[in-house]
Structure formats: C-alpha cells, structure tokens
Motif scaffolding. Structure first.
Motif, short mmCIF file in Angstrom:
data_model
loop_
_atom_site.label_atom_id
_atom_site.label_comp_id
_atom_site.label_asym_id
_atom_site.label_seq_id
_atom_site.Cartn_x
_atom_site.Cartn_y
_atom_site.Cartn_z
N VAL A 87 7.98 10.12 -0.63
CA VAL A 87 8.84 9.67 0.46
C VAL A 87 9.07 8.18 0.30
CG1 VAL A 87 9.05 9.31 2.95
CG2 VAL A 87 8.08 11.45 2.07
N ASN A 88 10.31 7.77 0.08
CA ASN A 88 10.68 6.35 0.17
C ASN A 88 11.25 6.11 1.55
OD1 ASN A 88 11.93 6.42 -3.23
ND2 ASN A 88 9.93 5.74 -2.54
N THR A 89 10.52 5.38 2.41
CA THR A 89 11.03 5.17 3.77
C THR A 89 12.33 4.38 3.76
OG1 THR A 89 9.67 3.17 4.06
CG2 THR A 89 8.75 5.29 4.84
N HIS A 90 12.52 3.55 2.75
CA HIS A 90 13.79 2.84 2.55
C HIS A 90 13.77 2.26 1.15
CE1 HIS A 90 11.03 -0.27 4.01
NE2 HIS A 90 11.81 -1.19 3.48
N ILE A 91 14.92 1.75 0.72
CA ILE A 91 15.02 1.21 -0.64
C ILE A 91 14.89 -0.31 -0.59
CG2 ILE A 91 16.48 0.98 -2.68
CD1 ILE A 91 17.74 3.64 -2.06
N HIS A 92 13.66 -0.76 -0.61
CA HIS A 92 13.32 -2.15 -0.87
C HIS A 92 12.30 -2.18 -2.00
CE1 HIS A 92 14.72 -4.42 3.03
NE2 HIS A 92 15.65 -4.37 2.10
N ALA A 93 12.25 -3.28 -2.72
CA ALA A 93 11.48 -3.34 -3.96
C ALA A 93 10.02 -2.98 -3.78
CB ALA A 93 11.59 -4.74 -4.56
N ASP A 94 9.43 -3.32 -2.62
CA ASP A 94 8.01 -3.09 -2.41
C ASP A 94 7.72 -1.72 -1.81
OD1 ASP A 94 9.40 -4.13 -0.19
OD2 ASP A 94 7.56 -4.76 0.79
N HIS A 95 8.72 -0.84 -1.83
CA HIS A 95 8.54 0.53 -1.33
C HIS A 95 8.91 1.58 -2.37
CE1 HIS A 95 7.87 -0.46 3.00
NE2 HIS A 95 8.38 -1.61 2.55
N VAL A 96 9.50 1.17 -3.47
CA VAL A 96 9.99 2.14 -4.46
C VAL A 96 9.53 1.83 -5.89
CG1 VAL A 96 12.06 2.61 -3.07
CG2 VAL A 96 12.18 0.90 -4.90
N GLY A 97 8.71 0.78 -6.06
CA GLY A 97 8.43 0.29 -7.41
C GLY A 97 7.74 1.28 -8.33
N TRP A 98 6.75 2.00 -7.80
CA TRP A 98 6.04 2.95 -8.65
C TRP A 98 6.73 4.30 -8.70
CZ3 TRP A 98 2.70 1.88 -12.27
CH2 TRP A 98 1.98 0.69 -12.20
N GLN A 124 0.82 -1.20 0.00
CA GLN A 124 0.00 0.00 0.00
C GLN A 124 0.86 1.26 0.00
OE1 GLN A 124 -2.37 -0.80 3.44
NE2 GLN A 124 -0.60 -1.00 4.78
N THR A 125 0.21 2.33 -0.40
CA THR A 125 0.81 3.66 -0.39
C THR A 125 -0.10 4.56 0.44
OG1 THR A 125 1.96 3.50 -2.51
CG2 THR A 125 1.26 5.70 -1.83
N TRP A 126 0.51 5.46 1.17
CA TRP A 126 -0.24 6.44 1.95
C TRP A 126 -0.11 7.79 1.24
CZ3 TRP A 126 -3.13 4.39 5.72
CH2 TRP A 126 -2.77 3.11 6.17
N VAL A 127 -1.25 8.41 0.97
CA VAL A 127 -1.29 9.71 0.33
C VAL A 127 -1.63 10.74 1.40
CG1 VAL A 127 -2.34 11.14 -1.46
CG2 VAL A 127 -2.12 8.65 -1.81
N LEU A 128 -0.74 11.70 1.60
CA LEU A 128 -0.96 12.76 2.58
C LEU A 128 -1.15 14.07 1.85
CD1 LEU A 128 1.88 11.95 5.16
CD2 LEU A 128 -0.34 10.84 4.88
N ARG A 129 -2.11 14.85 2.30
CA ARG A 129 -2.27 16.21 1.80
C ARG A 129 -1.96 17.13 2.96
NH1 ARG A 129 -6.56 13.81 -1.56
NH2 ARG A 129 -5.81 13.93 -3.72
N SER A 130 -0.83 17.83 2.82
CA SER A 130 -0.30 18.63 3.92
C SER A 130 0.25 19.93 3.37
CB SER A 130 0.82 17.86 4.64
OG SER A 130 1.44 18.65 5.63
N GLY A 131 -0.12 21.05 3.97
CA GLY A 131 0.41 22.34 3.56
C GLY A 131 0.19 22.66 2.11
N GLY A 132 -0.91 22.18 1.55
CA GLY A 132 -1.22 22.44 0.14
C GLY A 132 -0.50 21.54 -0.83
N ARG A 133 0.22 20.53 -0.34
CA ARG A 133 0.95 19.63 -1.22
C ARG A 133 0.44 18.20 -1.07
NH1 ARG A 133 7.34 20.49 -0.75
NH2 ARG A 133 6.93 20.13 1.47
N THR A 134 0.63 17.42 -2.11
CA THR A 134 0.29 16.00 -2.12
C THR A 134 1.57 15.19 -1.97
OG1 THR A 134 -1.66 16.36 -3.50
CG2 THR A 134 -0.75 14.13 -3.45
N VAL A 135 1.60 14.34 -0.94
CA VAL A 135 2.79 13.57 -0.58
C VAL A 135 2.43 12.09 -0.61
CG1 VAL A 135 4.53 13.16 1.21
CG2 VAL A 135 3.53 15.46 0.95
N LEU A 136 3.26 11.29 -1.27
CA LEU A 136 3.11 9.84 -1.23
C LEU A 136 4.15 9.25 -0.29
CD1 LEU A 136 2.68 8.79 -4.98
CD2 LEU A 136 0.97 9.71 -3.40
N VAL A 137 3.71 8.33 0.57
CA VAL A 137 4.63 7.61 1.45
C VAL A 137 4.76 6.18 0.91
CG1 VAL A 137 5.16 6.89 3.80
CG2 VAL A 137 3.88 9.01 3.40
N ASP A 138 5.90 5.90 0.31
CA ASP A 138 6.22 4.63 -0.35
C ASP A 138 5.35 4.41 -1.58
OD1 ASP A 138 8.38 3.94 1.30
OD2 ASP A 138 7.04 3.11 2.82
#
Length: 306
Positions: free
Chosen positions: A119-130, A65-79
């Motif tokens: 935001v890539n919390t770390h570099i593993h295949a299931d966190h950076v693929g998209w 899964q990916t977490w989409v944050l809307r903060s300070g007028g910006r759209t942020v993806l976590v992994d």
C-alpha cells in the motif's frame, strides 16, 4: 540512527510489525509545520520532547518506517520508505541514501517474495522508495522489490505525478525522478492496482481517500475484531497538528483540503476510539485522540511491541 529491530503487536485479527528505516532530528520544526508558532511547541515541550521535538535545536523528530500487517493470511506493507541509491537532489537527506531496510525486514521475518500487497498511501519519495530495487547498481534497472505483490496506488496521485501531467506539473524535479524509479517500473511489471474513493482490501482492511497533502493521499483503516486503527499517512507530521489541525505541513499541496481531511480523520478517531498511526511519528508511533471541547488533544501513547 538506523533502527535495525522491528516492533510488533496484535490488533485483533491483524498482526502489526513496525520496521524503522531511520529515526532522529529531521529539520527545523516550523519549517515542517510553518503555521505553528513557537509557543505551541514550547507550551507542550514536556511531552513533545524527546520523541517528537528536540528543543535544543528546535528540530522536529521524525521516523522513516514501514508498517507490516498480517491480515487474512496475507502480508501487507504500508508505505516503503526512501530506498537506496536514489537521485533526490531536492531532498539532501534522501539523496543517494544507503540503508539496510531489506535486512531489517528480513530480521522481522519478511522476505521480498513473501509480500502479497504493498500500500502506497501517496506518491512521495519517502513512501514509495523500496517499491523497487536494482537501479542503484551501475548499469542496473529498477525492478519491483516485491515480485509477487500487488501495489495499491491512489489513482489521483498516479495521474498527478505521472508523465501525462508532466510529473506533478514539473514543479519539483524530485517528483519526476520518484515516479520514474519507484512507480513506472511497477506499472511496467503489471503489478499496479489503481483505486479511488474507497478500496476494500479484505475483511479487516479498507483504504479511504483523504486528499489535500497530495491529490490522492489516503488512510488505511483496520477493523479486525479488536482495536480499531487508522494508518494516517502524512495527514500528520507532528503531534502539534492534533492540537492545531489547521496547521499543514510544508509538503501539503492543497492546504485547505489537507486541513479538512485532517480534521475529519481526527474527529472520527476521537469519536470512534480509533488508534492513530501516522507515517512519521517517533516514539511509540501510535496515539489515541480525545476531544477537548471543539478541539483535539493527544490521549495515551500506545507502545507497539510491548
């Protein structure tokens, strides 16, 4: 199963959307958390099943899964989950994966060009693929999926998994492939921001190193005038690790350091009433943590989007 819908909620000044690429029984539970004994799972079956454990097959239930944050007028993806069409011979579940992740993002109201920060919390295949797309097509080239975004990548992971270190020391072929198709293209486009220690994104969001799972593993803290949250990445693969934080996943590169980071994050969550959102939990995906003497236990499970 593919989960096509997104779930969302507000956490103070930050809106959170959960976009699930896949969720289901993943692998034998004690293959993923080797130090956990059978009794730890069986004694907690009442609440582990069915969201986190499938007792009949003894398989851990997980989500991509990916977490989409809307903060300070910006759209942020976590992994950014697994990505389509990747060569992952060491990971049969991910090898040549095909899914409708971008469609799920679109249904959540997020177009690639709308994303401001990844935001890539770390570099593993299931966190950076998209991070990238295009190379899955014959003769195609991997290019950034999110053309207007900065990609925040932990500097220690970039050094460890990058070419100067032989792509993770040459231990796993998938590490080289992951870096080449999901990290190198965003370097070439000039969209990478490397960071270490702590990194303040805005008034609501702060990245913090939590090494051990990988050298640069990190968590993202949200303090937005409402509920405090920590997106914990892969510090936790299963809730049994809340009960037994000394138990690492099979993917942790430095077990002692990973256990120390896990204990520190859980202690702060319990003491400061932070909601914990790991990368791969099934069910609601979010849990409170409470102290029980010198130990920890899951508190309330918090439904997102309800």
């Amino acid at each position: 199963m593919d989960i096509e819908n997104a779930q969302g909620t507000d956490l103070g000044n930050v809106e959170v959307l959960r976009v699930v690429e896949w969720q289901g029984a993943f692998a034998p539970a004690r293959d993923i958390v080797p130090q956990s004994g059978a009794a730890l799972w069986k004694d907690n079956e009442e609440w582990l099943a069915p969201d986190h454990w499938e007792p009949e097959s003894d398989r851990l239930v997980a989500a991509l899964q990916t977490w989409v944050l809307r903060s300070g007028g910006r759209t942020v993806l976590v992994d950014t989950a697994v990505g389509n069409g990747r060569e992952r011979p060491g990971s049969p579940q991910f090898h040549h994966w095909q899914g409708d992740f971008l469609g799920a993002l679109a249904r959540a109201g997020v177009r690639p060009q709308d994303v401001d920060l990844v935001v890539n919390t770390h570099i593993h295949a299931d966190h950076v693929g998209w991070n990238t797309t295009g190379g899955e097509e014959p003769g195609g080239e991997w290019v950034p999926t999110f053309p207007n975004a900065q990609y925040l990548v932990p500097a220690r992971d970039d050094a460890y998994f990058g070419p100067a270190n032989g792509y993770g020391g040459g231990i796993h072929e998938d590490d080289r492939l992951t870096y080449q198709d999901s990290i190198a293209p965003i370097h070439r486009s000039g969209q990478v921001v490397l960071w270490d220690g702590t990194h303040r994104i805005d008034e609501n969001l702060t990245l913090e190193s939590a090494p051990g799972h990988t050298p640069g593993s990190s968590v993202l803290r949200v303090d937005a005038g409402g509920r405090r949250v920590v997106f914990a990445g892969d510090l936790l693969h299963s809730p049994v690790q809340i009960l037994a934080p000394h138990c690492n996943s099979c993917f942790c590169l430095d077990p002692e350091q990973a256990a120390a980071s896990r204990h520190r994050i859980l202690a702060r969550a319990a003491d400061e009433h932070e909601l914990v959102i790991p990368a791969h939990f099934g069910g609601t995906g979010a849990v409170e943590v409470r102290r029980e003497g010198d130990a920890f236990a899951p508190g309330s499970w918090v439904p997102l989007g309800v």
